[in-house]
Motif scaffolding. Structure first.
Motif, short mmCIF file in Angstrom:
data_model
loop_
_atom_site.label_atom_id
_atom_site.label_comp_id
_atom_site.label_asym_id
_atom_site.label_seq_id
_atom_site.Cartn_x
_atom_site.Cartn_y
_atom_site.Cartn_z
N ARG A 1 100.87 -16.93 83.02
CA ARG A 1 99.86 -16.03 81.51
C ARG A 1 101.37 -15.40 81.64
O ARG A 1 102.35 -14.38 82.22
N ASP B 1 96.12 -12.05 89.10
CA ASP B 1 95.47 -11.37 88.34
C ASP B 1 95.12 -10.23 87.71
O ASP B 1 95.06 -9.52 86.89
N ASP C 1 97.31 -8.61 84.23
CA ASP C 1 96.63 -7.71 83.45
C ASP C 1 97.18 -6.49 83.17
O ASP C 1 97.36 -5.92 81.93
MG MG Z 1 90.92 -10.85 84.48
#
Ligand code: MG
Ligand code: NAI
Length: 397
Positions: A112, A279, A283
């Motif tokens: 990400r 995660d 974010d």
């Molecule tokens: Mg998430």
């Protein structure tokens, strides 16, 4: 050159719109491919009792590379109620097709990236010396272990006797939880394996080397979670020592990292973490570069199967608008990650440059970039539609 075949999985809600726009951008940029649609999502849960039909799995197995929009998930009871009545008593239980994809194909590496675009009105700003407003440039790439850890699904409420007895052999369990009746105990495990941990670490270091990042930050909590985070930290040190002496290994705790990411986000490069912390930290960084409209991701396995998707969901509240208002950039950036994966770097760069130019021009902005509350009338108030944003990017290719 033979045309590529890409599996396109629009899914539900805005997933369908953003994927269509991303494909339009890919085509306009000169990427020649055939797209075969893969069924996934709520519609297939309702009609067939399976949100991830076998035929979709077969398509991905065959063609290896998939673009994915987003899906809708609903709580257990609603899921059962919406099921086609003819399937009603087959004992079907809804489970997320995203988790299903990850587990089926062992898509253990998730990337990400979070990069600041110059001119994005949503960029994070902070107050510097003399109250001066600063806009630190974020250039962070998060590597998240995607299949294990707390999201591995090994969990119980009122655990079976064998599990309970095994837990009771641990002195800390016995002392701290041994007095609680078994029925009142819920357990979610956090299992890390050496092989998967090494794979995510290696992937992060290799990426840092390839793209010239000077540090890899392991973001876990080895001082408290000694066995799993601890193993990851030990392996990270070994790998860095042995194979990547030119790259610094930094070690941050997830809690402190969430504080520092607003204090000095420009200091970080590649970040690597287990499933849940990855995660969370991704974010966190995504919030600094514009949020869900900009957050893209890639997930792949060791056999060359890759699925590329925006981080956002299906945003059902905007799904039925006559003209879609959501930002397609997260999906378009995910498509660029697909291009990187299949070595179409030139086209990826071309698209990224066009996105950057469109954002820096500041003329065409979706409602999120205009800091409007999402509603049907944002287009009248000057926000660009999903389609107009894609058009602007295409005209800047
Ligand atoms: Mg998430
Ligand atoms: P969501 O990500 O769909 O939407 C949350 C809010 O973020 C939206 O209301 C909107 O304000 C904003 N947003 C999302 N995408 C945007 C975009 N491209 N441009 C501008 N603004 C955007 O998350 P929510 O509402 O929690 O979940 C909706 C459904 O999506 C649920 O059924 C959920 O289970 C599912 N979901 C699916 C995911 C996936 O397919 N990967 C990930 C997250 C949620």
């Amino acid at each position: 050159m033979a045309k590529r075949t890409i599996v396109s999985m629009p899914g539900d809600g805005i997933g369908q719109v953003v994927l269509e726009e991303a494909i339009r951008v890919l085509t306009s940029a000169g990427f020649e491919a055939e797209y075969i649609e893969g069924d996934i999502g709520w519609e297939f849960w309702r009609s067939e009792g399976n949100p991830l039909p076998q035929r979709t799995i077969d398509l991905i197995q065959k063609y290896k590379v998939a673009l994915f929009g987003a899906i809708t998930s609903k709580p257990k009871e609603e899921a059962s109620q919406e099921l086609n009545p003819e399937l009603g008593d087959a004992g079907l239980v809804y489970s997320s097709p995203i988790v299903g994809l990850r587990q089926h194909f062992k898509l253990d590496i998730c990337i990400r990236p979070c990069h600041t675009y110059t001119g994005n009105p949503l960029n994070f700003i902070s107050r510097g010396v003399g109250d001066e407003i600063e806009e630190p440039a974020v250039d962070v790439v998060i590597f998240r272990q995607n299949t294990e850890g707390l999201y591995g699904g090994v969990e119980w409420s009122d655990p079976p006797d064998q599990v309970y007895q095994a837990l009771m052999t641990h002195p800390k369990f016995k002392t701290n939880f041994g007095d609680t009746p078994k029925e009142e105990v819920s357990v979610s495990t956090r299992i890390f394996t050496r092989k998967a941990t090494e794979r995510i670490l290696l992937a992060s270091f290799e990426y840092a080397r390839k793209y010239g990042y000077k540090s890899v930050t392991l973001c876990e909590k080895p001082n408290v979670i000694r066995e799993t985070s601890g193993m990851m930290y030990r392996l990270a040190k070994e790998i860095q020592n042995r194979d990547f002496p030119e790259i610094q290994l930094w070690n941050t705790n997830i809690d402190a990292q969430m504080m520092w990411l607003t204090k000095n986000p420009e200091n970080y490069g590649v970040i690597v973490a287990g499933n849940m912390f990855g995660d969370i930290v991704s974010d966190g960084f995504a919030g600094l570069i514009g949020g869900l409209g900009f957050a893209c991701s890639a997930q792949f396995n060791d056999e060359g199967i890759g699925v590329f998707e925006p981080t956002h969901g299906s945003a059902p509240k905007y799904a039925d608008y006559p003209e879609s208002i959501v930002n397609p950039i997260a999906m378009i950036e995910s498509a660029c990650m697909m291009l990187d994966f299949i070595d179409e770097n030139k086209i990826a760069t071309k698209i990224r440059n066009a996105v950057a130019k469109t954002i820096s021009e500041g003329i065409v902005q979706t409602y999120d970039m205009k800091k409007m509350k999402g509603s049907v009338d944002v287009l009248e108030k000057g926000a660009a539609s999903t389609h107009q944003m894609a058009d602007a990017i295409i005209s800047n290719l």
